[in-house]
Scaffold this active site. Structure first.
Site, PDB file in Angstrom:
ATOM      1  N   GLY A 199       2.276   1.848  10.774  1.00 52.41           N
ATOM      2  CA  GLY A 199       3.324   3.316  10.409  1.00 52.41           C
ATOM      3  C   GLY A 199       4.498   3.353  11.695  1.00 52.41           C
ATOM      4  O   GLY A 199       4.986   4.308  12.213  1.00 52.41           O
ATOM      5  N   GLU A 203      -6.682   4.473   8.212  1.00 49.27           N
ATOM      6  CA  GLU A 203      -6.677   5.685   7.790  1.00 49.27           C
ATOM      7  C   GLU A 203      -7.694   6.805   6.750  1.00 49.27           C
ATOM      8  O   GLU A 203      -7.651   8.115   6.577  1.00 49.27           O
ATOM      9  CB  GLU A 203      -5.350   6.239   6.697  1.00 49.27           C
ATOM     10  CG  GLU A 203      -4.240   5.447   7.562  1.00 49.27           C
ATOM     11  CD  GLU A 203      -3.342   4.892   6.672  1.00 49.27           C
ATOM     12  OE1 GLU A 203      -3.236   5.630   5.265  1.00 49.27           O
ATOM     13  OE2 GLU A 203      -2.058   4.488   7.460  1.00 49.27           O
ATOM     14  N   LYS A 219       0.015   3.950  -0.696  1.00 45.37           N
ATOM     15  CA  LYS A 219      -0.577   5.250  -0.031  1.00 45.37           C
ATOM     16  C   LYS A 219      -0.292   6.786  -0.680  1.00 45.37           C
ATOM     17  O   LYS A 219      -0.319   6.734  -1.867  1.00 45.37           O
ATOM     18  CB  LYS A 219       0.075   5.668   1.461  1.00 45.37           C
ATOM     19  CG  LYS A 219      -0.312   4.271   2.543  1.00 45.37           C
ATOM     20  CD  LYS A 219       0.324   4.455   4.359  1.00 45.37           C
ATOM     21  CE  LYS A 219      -0.193   3.099   4.632  1.00 45.37           C
ATOM     22  NZ  LYS A 219      -0.221   3.940   6.049  1.00 45.37           N
ATOM     23  N   HIS A 248      -9.832   0.728   5.197  1.00 43.09           N
ATOM     24  CA  HIS A 248      -8.019   0.809   5.828  1.00 43.09           C
ATOM     25  C   HIS A 248      -8.417   1.703   6.857  1.00 43.09           C
ATOM     26  O   HIS A 248      -9.081   2.768   6.918  1.00 43.09           O
ATOM     27  CB  HIS A 248      -7.082   1.535   4.555  1.00 43.09           C
ATOM     28  CG  HIS A 248      -5.255   1.642   4.768  1.00 43.09           C
ATOM     29  ND1 HIS A 248      -5.227   3.075   6.018  1.00 43.09           N
ATOM     30  CD2 HIS A 248      -5.087   1.082   5.224  1.00 43.09           C
ATOM     31  CE1 HIS A 248      -4.068   2.377   6.290  1.00 43.09           C
ATOM     32  NE2 HIS A 248      -3.479   1.038   6.065  1.00 43.09           N
ATOM     33  N   ASN A 308       0.734  -1.259   0.177  1.00 46.80           N
ATOM     34  CA  ASN A 308       0.478   0.057  -0.053  1.00 46.80           C
ATOM     35  C   ASN A 308       0.694   1.366   0.150  1.00 46.80           C
ATOM     36  O   ASN A 308       1.509   1.179   1.543  1.00 46.80           O
ATOM     37  CB  ASN A 308      -0.881  -0.065   1.215  1.00 46.80           C
ATOM     38  CG  ASN A 308      -1.212   1.681   1.111  1.00 46.80           C
ATOM     39  OD1 ASN A 308      -2.159   1.960   0.633  1.00 46.80           O
ATOM     40  ND2 ASN A 308      -2.458   1.358   2.743  1.00 46.80           N
TER      41      ASN A 308
HETATM   42  C1  PEP Z   1      -0.876  -0.089   6.035  1.00 46.77           C
HETATM   43  O1  PEP Z   1      -1.056   1.301   6.338  1.00 46.77           O
HETATM   44  O2  PEP Z   1      -1.613  -0.591   5.943  1.00 46.77           O
HETATM   45  C2  PEP Z   1       0.453  -0.495   6.800  1.00 46.77           C
HETATM   46  C3  PEP Z   1       0.277  -1.632   6.955  1.00 46.77           C
HETATM   47  O3  PEP Z   1       1.201   0.213   6.941  1.00 46.77           O
HETATM   48  P1  PEP Z   1       2.846  -0.029   7.879  1.00 46.77           P
HETATM   49  O4  PEP Z   1       3.493  -1.139   7.720  1.00 46.77           O
HETATM   50  O5  PEP Z   1       3.468   0.907   7.450  1.00 46.77           O
HETATM   51  O6  PEP Z   1       2.273  -0.076   9.730  1.00 46.77           O
END
Ligand code: PEP
Length: 243
Positions: free
Chosen positions: A173, A99, A13, A97, A11
């Protein structure tokens, strides 16, 4: 029982301009020419779907969208429909997701509608669920995720049209991850609530160091990777942990 082929999904983003996205995609494709036992998927921002799609052409790395609108078209400024993702070459769409649930206020009903939209367009929906830190610390992680599963998954889910991603919000994150026992417990609980053989990914700070241990868990069928998917070396190392 059919084998559940592992999936490692990146992902990206809201990251990438054409030049660096192209370089990253080409890099992933070059690595994916080596033998690998997992499926690979990259989900770039919508502006990069065309350029990344061209880079992936002829490879076995699939293209996915990061979100979709529930409606097929119309007066929804700034939104992208599942049909548009399909038309851009996507096979998958991430929906729900954290976010989007937490910064855009999306509800389980919204996620359910987006999942149906993805299916209408012929996409595989990657439905994300996961608890926030206070819910984990308050002992409510399981009930929260169970409620998200119940509210977000429409009737008609099959192992062909649905992938669930368990992503504890506090792990995304942050460099934090649940214990292996907690991941295993949650994935087993999700397994009991989704169609037989549907894949369940873990997401939340997966990196080349922890991927082997996480991906070795019985009900973990792959990873949804954010930050580490922006480096081809790291993304490939995580894919190799599926071996
Ligand atoms: C995500 O945003 O789906 C995710 C898992 O991010 P990260 O791997 O950066 O924690």
């Amino acid at each position: 029982m059919a084998e559940r082929k592992r999936l490692v999904a990146g992902n990206w983003k809201m990251n990438g301009l054409r030049a660096d996205a192209l370089a990253l995609a080409r890099n992933v494709v070059a690595r994916a020419r080596q033998p690998h036992r997992c499926e690979l998927l990259v989900c770039p921002p919508a502006t990069l779907l065309a350029v990344v799609g061209e880079a992936l052409a002829g490879s076995d790395v699939a293209l996915g969208g990061q979100d979709c609108h529930a409606e097929p078209k119309g007066a929804f400024t700034g939104c992208i429909s599942a049909e548009m993702l399909k038309d851009a070459g996507c096979s998958h769409a991430i929906v729900g997701h954290s976010e989007r649930r937490h910064t855009c206020g999306e509800t389980d009903a919204d996620v359910r509608a987006k999942t149906l939209a993805g299916w209408r367009a012929g996409l595989i929906a990657i439905v994300c669920v996961g608890e926030i830190r206070a819910e984990r610390e308050g002992g409510r992680a399981m009930s929260v995720v169970e409620a998200q599963i119940a509210g977000s998954l429409p009737d008609g889910a099959t192992s062909q049209n649905l992938i669930v991603a368990y992503e504890p919000v506090w792990a995304i994150g942050t460099g934090l991850t649940p214990t292996m026992a907690d991941i295993a417990e949650m994935h087993a609980a999700i397994r009991a609530r989704v169609p037989l053989d549907a894949r369940i990914l873990y997401g939340g700070s997966v990196n080349p160091k922890n991927a082997g241990e996480i991906l070795a868990l019985e009900d973990v069928d792959g990873a949804l990777v954010g930050g580490a998917s922006l480096k081809a070396d790291d993304f490939w190392a995580i894919a190799q942990a599926c071996e």
